[in-house]
Every structure is written in C-alpha cells, then in structure tokens.
Write a protein that holds these residues in place. Structure first.
Motif, PDB file in Angstrom:
ATOM      1  N   GLY A   1       8.870 -43.643 -20.475  1.00  0.00           N
ATOM      2  CA  GLY A   1       8.334 -44.853 -19.854  1.00  0.00           C
ATOM      3  C   GLY A   1       6.897 -45.167 -20.211  1.00  0.00           C
ATOM      4  N   LEU A   2       6.058 -44.137 -20.338  1.00  0.00           N
ATOM      5  CA  LEU A   2       4.636 -44.357 -20.585  1.00  0.00           C
ATOM      6  C   LEU A   2       4.329 -44.224 -22.075  1.00  0.00           C
ATOM      7  CD1 LEU A   2       1.868 -44.829 -19.174  1.00  0.00           C
ATOM      8  CD2 LEU A   2       1.601 -42.335 -19.163  1.00  0.00           C
ATOM      9  N   SER A   3       3.599 -45.193 -22.610  1.00  0.00           N
ATOM     10  CA  SER A   3       3.133 -45.144 -23.996  1.00  0.00           C
ATOM     11  C   SER A   3       1.747 -45.778 -24.045  1.00  0.00           C
ATOM     12  CB  SER A   3       4.110 -45.878 -24.934  1.00  0.00           C
ATOM     13  OG  SER A   3       4.189 -47.247 -24.600  1.00  0.00           O
ATOM     14  N   PHE A   4       1.147 -45.759 -25.229  1.00  0.00           N
ATOM     15  CA  PHE A   4      -0.208 -46.291 -25.383  1.00  0.00           C
ATOM     16  C   PHE A   4      -0.313 -47.093 -26.675  1.00  0.00           C
ATOM     17  CE2 PHE A   4      -0.484 -42.659 -22.681  1.00  0.00           C
ATOM     18  CZ  PHE A   4      -1.413 -43.011 -21.734  1.00  0.00           C
TER      19      PHE A   4
ATOM     20  N   ASP B   1       5.158 -31.192 -23.944  1.00  0.00           N
ATOM     21  CA  ASP B   1       5.600 -32.475 -24.477  1.00  0.00           C
ATOM     22  C   ASP B   1       4.734 -32.869 -25.670  1.00  0.00           C
ATOM     23  OD1 ASP B   1       7.440 -32.633 -22.404  1.00  0.00           O
ATOM     24  OD2 ASP B   1       6.063 -33.736 -21.112  1.00  0.00           O
ATOM     25  N   VAL B   2       5.374 -33.368 -26.719  1.00  0.00           N
ATOM     26  CA  VAL B   2       4.671 -33.756 -27.943  1.00  0.00           C
ATOM     27  C   VAL B   2       4.567 -35.274 -28.005  1.00  0.00           C
ATOM     28  CG1 VAL B   2       4.799 -33.769 -30.467  1.00  0.00           C
ATOM     29  CG2 VAL B   2       5.409 -31.711 -29.196  1.00  0.00           C
ATOM     30  N   TRP B   3       3.398 -35.756 -28.394  1.00  0.00           N
ATOM     31  CA  TRP B   3       3.147 -37.190 -28.553  1.00  0.00           C
ATOM     32  C   TRP B   3       3.106 -37.538 -30.037  1.00  0.00           C
ATOM     33  CZ3 TRP B   3       2.416 -40.933 -24.763  1.00  0.00           C
ATOM     34  CH2 TRP B   3       2.418 -40.451 -23.446  1.00  0.00           C
ATOM     35  N   GLN B   4       3.872 -38.553 -30.423  1.00  0.00           N
ATOM     36  CA  GLN B   4       3.811 -39.086 -31.782  1.00  0.00           C
ATOM     37  C   GLN B   4       2.682 -40.111 -31.844  1.00  0.00           C
ATOM     38  OE1 GLN B   4       7.765 -40.694 -32.208  1.00  0.00           O
ATOM     39  NE2 GLN B   4       8.519 -38.817 -33.161  1.00  0.00           N
ATOM     40  N   ASN B   5       1.996 -40.169 -32.979  1.00  0.00           N
ATOM     41  CA  ASN B   5       0.847 -41.061 -33.192  1.00  0.00           C
ATOM     42  C   ASN B   5      -0.299 -40.750 -32.237  1.00  0.00           C
ATOM     43  OD1 ASN B   5       2.075 -42.524 -35.302  1.00  0.00           O
ATOM     44  ND2 ASN B   5       3.197 -43.733 -33.799  1.00  0.00           N
ATOM     45  N   SER B   6      -0.398 -39.500 -31.836  1.00  0.00           N
ATOM     46  CA  SER B   6      -1.464 -39.079 -30.928  1.00  0.00           C
ATOM     47  C   SER B   6      -2.817 -39.201 -31.618  1.00  0.00           C
ATOM     48  CB  SER B   6      -1.249 -37.615 -30.522  1.00  0.00           C
ATOM     49  OG  SER B   6      -2.397 -37.100 -29.886  1.00  0.00           O
ATOM     50  N   PRO B   7      -3.835 -39.654 -30.894  1.00  0.00           N
ATOM     51  CA  PRO B   7      -5.169 -39.665 -31.491  1.00  0.00           C
ATOM     52  C   PRO B   7      -5.690 -38.244 -31.729  1.00  0.00           C
ATOM     53  CG  PRO B   7      -5.246 -40.419 -29.221  1.00  0.00           C
ATOM     54  CD  PRO B   7      -3.814 -40.254 -29.574  1.00  0.00           C
TER      55      PRO B   7
ATOM     56  N   GLY C   1      -9.140 -51.048 -37.808  1.00  0.00           N
ATOM     57  CA  GLY C   1      -8.127 -52.075 -37.621  1.00  0.00           C
ATOM     58  C   GLY C   1      -6.699 -51.545 -37.532  1.00  0.00           C
ATOM     59  N   ARG C   2      -6.508 -50.252 -37.794  1.00  0.00           N
ATOM     60  CA  ARG C   2      -5.172 -49.654 -37.731  1.00  0.00           C
ATOM     61  C   ARG C   2      -4.671 -49.663 -36.292  1.00  0.00           C
ATOM     62  NH1 ARG C   2      -3.949 -43.918 -37.454  1.00  0.00           N
ATOM     63  NH2 ARG C   2      -6.200 -43.728 -37.395  1.00  0.00           N
ATOM     64  N   LYS C   3      -3.409 -50.096 -36.119  1.00  0.00           N
ATOM     65  CA  LYS C   3      -2.796 -50.152 -34.789  1.00  0.00           C
ATOM     66  C   LYS C   3      -1.599 -49.213 -34.757  1.00  0.00           C
ATOM     67  CE  LYS C   3      -4.233 -54.839 -33.858  1.00  0.00           C
ATOM     68  NZ  LYS C   3      -3.994 -55.983 -33.045  1.00  0.00           N
ATOM     69  N   VAL C   4      -1.505 -48.421 -33.695  1.00  0.00           N
ATOM     70  CA  VAL C   4      -0.367 -47.516 -33.517  1.00  0.00           C
ATOM     71  C   VAL C   4       0.039 -47.516 -32.050  1.00  0.00           C
ATOM     72  CG1 VAL C   4      -1.014 -45.997 -35.444  1.00  0.00           C
ATOM     73  CG2 VAL C   4      -1.780 -45.447 -33.130  1.00  0.00           C
ATOM     74  N   ARG C   5       1.253 -47.077 -31.830  1.00  0.00           N
ATOM     75  CA  ARG C   5       1.718 -46.854 -30.454  1.00  0.00           C
ATOM     76  C   ARG C   5       1.979 -45.359 -30.301  1.00  0.00           C
ATOM     77  NH1 ARG C   5       5.569 -50.353 -26.665  1.00  0.00           N
ATOM     78  NH2 ARG C   5       3.575 -51.385 -26.431  1.00  0.00           N
ATOM     79  N   ALA C   6       1.273 -44.720 -29.396  1.00  0.00           N
ATOM     80  CA  ALA C   6       1.488 -43.303 -29.090  1.00  0.00           C
ATOM     81  C   ALA C   6       2.619 -43.208 -28.072  1.00  0.00           C
ATOM     82  CB  ALA C   6       0.214 -42.668 -28.544  1.00  0.00           C
ATOM     83  N   VAL C   7       3.650 -42.442 -28.415  1.00  0.00           N
ATOM     84  CA  VAL C   7       4.829 -42.284 -27.560  1.00  0.00           C
ATOM     85  C   VAL C   7       5.207 -40.812 -27.509  1.00  0.00           C
ATOM     86  CG1 VAL C   7       5.752 -44.590 -28.087  1.00  0.00           C
ATOM     87  CG2 VAL C   7       6.445 -42.641 -29.472  1.00  0.00           C
ATOM     88  N   LYS C   8       5.916 -40.433 -26.468  1.00  0.00           N
ATOM     89  CA  LYS C   8       6.431 -39.069 -26.412  1.00  0.00           C
ATOM     90  C   LYS C   8       7.546 -38.931 -27.442  1.00  0.00           C
ATOM     91  CE  LYS C   8       5.466 -37.886 -21.619  1.00  0.00           C
ATOM     92  NZ  LYS C   8       6.113 -37.622 -20.322  1.00  0.00           N
ATOM     93  N   ALA C   9       7.532 -37.816 -28.166  1.00  0.00           N
ATOM     94  CA  ALA C   9       8.558 -37.547 -29.170  1.00  0.00           C
ATOM     95  C   ALA C   9       9.885 -37.236 -28.491  1.00  0.00           C
ATOM     96  CB  ALA C   9       8.120 -36.366 -30.040  1.00  0.00           C
ATOM     97  N   GLY C  10      10.972 -37.523 -29.194  1.00  0.00           N
ATOM     98  CA  GLY C  10      12.299 -37.214 -28.668  1.00  0.00           C
ATOM     99  C   GLY C  10      12.450 -35.719 -28.440  1.00  0.00           C
TER     100      GLY C  10
ATOM    101  N   THR D   1      -1.609 -35.608 -22.008  1.00  0.00           N
ATOM    102  CA  THR D   1      -2.280 -34.610 -22.853  1.00  0.00           C
ATOM    103  C   THR D   1      -2.476 -35.078 -24.295  1.00  0.00           C
ATOM    104  OG1 THR D   1      -0.190 -33.602 -23.524  1.00  0.00           O
ATOM    105  CG2 THR D   1      -1.266 -32.713 -21.526  1.00  0.00           C
ATOM    106  N   PHE D   2      -1.672 -36.020 -24.757  1.00  0.00           N
ATOM    107  CA  PHE D   2      -1.620 -36.392 -26.172  1.00  0.00           C
ATOM    108  C   PHE D   2      -1.390 -35.147 -27.041  1.00  0.00           C
ATOM    109  CE2 PHE D   2      -4.169 -40.587 -25.733  1.00  0.00           C
ATOM    110  CZ  PHE D   2      -2.999 -41.315 -25.654  1.00  0.00           C
ATOM    111  N   ASN D   3      -0.674 -34.177 -26.494  1.00  0.00           N
ATOM    112  CA  ASN D   3      -0.377 -32.917 -27.162  1.00  0.00           C
ATOM    113  C   ASN D   3       0.374 -33.151 -28.476  1.00  0.00           C
ATOM    114  OD1 ASN D   3       0.101 -30.099 -27.523  1.00  0.00           O
ATOM    115  ND2 ASN D   3       2.135 -30.371 -26.643  1.00  0.00           N
ATOM    116  N   THR D   4       0.071 -32.331 -29.482  1.00  0.00           N
ATOM    117  CA  THR D   4       0.778 -32.418 -30.761  1.00  0.00           C
ATOM    118  C   THR D   4       1.470 -31.107 -31.121  1.00  0.00           C
ATOM    119  OG1 THR D   4      -1.229 -31.796 -31.967  1.00  0.00           O
ATOM    120  CG2 THR D   4      -0.812 -34.167 -31.657  1.00  0.00           C
ATOM    121  N   ASP D   5       1.391 -30.100 -30.258  1.00  0.00           N
ATOM    122  CA  ASP D   5       1.963 -28.779 -30.531  1.00  0.00           C
ATOM    123  C   ASP D   5       3.189 -28.540 -29.653  1.00  0.00           C
ATOM    124  OD1 ASP D   5       2.578 -26.121 -30.925  1.00  0.00           O
ATOM    125  OD2 ASP D   5       0.535 -25.396 -30.595  1.00  0.00           O
ATOM    126  N   PRO D   6       4.394 -28.451 -30.257  1.00  0.00           N
ATOM    127  CA  PRO D   6       5.606 -28.279 -29.451  1.00  0.00           C
ATOM    128  C   PRO D   6       5.646 -26.967 -28.672  1.00  0.00           C
ATOM    129  CG  PRO D   6       6.105 -28.151 -31.806  1.00  0.00           C
ATOM    130  CD  PRO D   6       4.665 -28.528 -31.686  1.00  0.00           C
TER     131      PRO D   6
END
Length: 184
Positions: free
Chosen positions: A79-82, A131-137, A89-98, A122-127
């Motif tokens: 439900g929550l994304s960013f 929870d892992v976030w795709q396109n995390s800053p 100028g780069r635009k991304v959407r950070a979402v939780k990975a499947g 957390t914007f965590n990137t380590d499984p």
C-alpha cells in the motif's frame, strides 16, 4: 401536474441521492522526518543513523472509523510507496519488493475518527534484514552531505472482493511533496 409540483419533485429527486450518498472517509498522509535540520542540512532530514527508520503518519480526519488492510498481508503490504525526484531530474517510485507468503489472509485494523496509523519506513535494501525496497534512495552508498530529493508518500489500495468483504478503505492519497536530505 402543476409547474410548482414538477419543480418540487425535480428538486426532491436531485437532493435525495445526495442525502443518501456515502461520503468516503478523509485520510491524510504525512512524512515525519527524523530531523527538521541538522549539521547535514538546513531542511528536513531523513537519517538512518540511530533509529534505522523514519515514519509516515496516516490520519483519519473523518467522523467515521476506517478499516485499513494490515501490512503483514498481501492486500496491505504494498500500500505505501514513495515518489522521489532527484536533483538531476531522475524520477523513481520506491516500492516494497515482491515476496513469498507463508500465511496470507485479508485482515484489517480499524482507525478511529481522529485516530492514526504509523508506518515505520526503512528503505532497506538487504533481504537478510527485513522488507526490501526497490528504487530505495539507500541503494547506493551515501557519502558526504547525503542525497537531496523531492519526495512524497503515496498510500494506495485497490478495490477487491476482500476490500468489499472487510469494508476496507480503497483509493489513493498522497502526502505533500517536500525536499528532504536522506543520509546515510
């Protein structure tokens, strides 16, 4: 039928649906930075140094309770994304990975009128950590003064049979967009 009777009938037909229309609960979404300024930035900062997370606050500003899908199940998990816009100028959407689901059934939490729900992010990137976030800053090593970006939170739940059965809120809301420094 007189013109007056016809006018009153049309007026009544116009107002009856409005009287019975169900208004959707009003929700607001707010990003809570970890600092509003510090030695890294004069503006809002999201620092993962001490707490490991920042928070997003969802507030029920309506006069009715609202059911939200819980985050542990697949209906609420995504439900929550960013939306992030970087200075280049780069635009991304950070979402939780499947992910896989050992257990999965629709369940909700009720937010009272004037109540709130807090999302730790957390914007965590380590499984290995959670929870892992795709396109995390945080995907790349952050050095120096951090990464500056414009960011807004998005909470979106699609209509589904389960949403109808559980009387869960559906729709999309966004927080105001603001500039944040994310570090480290």
């Amino acid at each position: 039928m007189s013109k007056l009777t016809l006018f009153l009938l049309l007026l009544l037909l116009d107002t009856v649906p409005q009287a019975f229309a169900q208004t959707k609960p009003r929700l607001t979404l707010t990003i809570i930075p970890t600092d509003y300024s510090n030695n890294v930035s004069v503006g809002p900062v999201i620092s993962f140094d001490h707490t490991g997370c920042f928070y997003v606050l969802l507030t029920n500003t309506s006069e009715r309770p609202v059911n939200l899908f819980e985050e542990w199940n697949s209906w609420g998990y995504f439900g929550l994304s960013f939306d992030l816009t970087y200075t280049d100028g780069r635009k991304v959407r950070a979402v939780k990975a499947g992910r896989g689901w050992d257990k999965n059934f629709a369940s909700t939490v009720t937010i009272a009128p004037g109540g709130f729900f807090v999302f730790p992010v957390t914007f965590n990137t380590d499984p290995k950590i959670g929870d892992v976030w795709q396109n995390s800053p945080r995907s790349k090593k952050i050095n120096g003064p951090g990464v500056s970006c414009r960011m807004r939170a998005v909470y979106s739940i699609e209509s589904s049979r389960e949403a109808t059965e559980h009387k869960a809120w559906t729709g999309t809301i966004t927080s105001p967009e603001a500039t944040y420094t994310i570090w480290p």
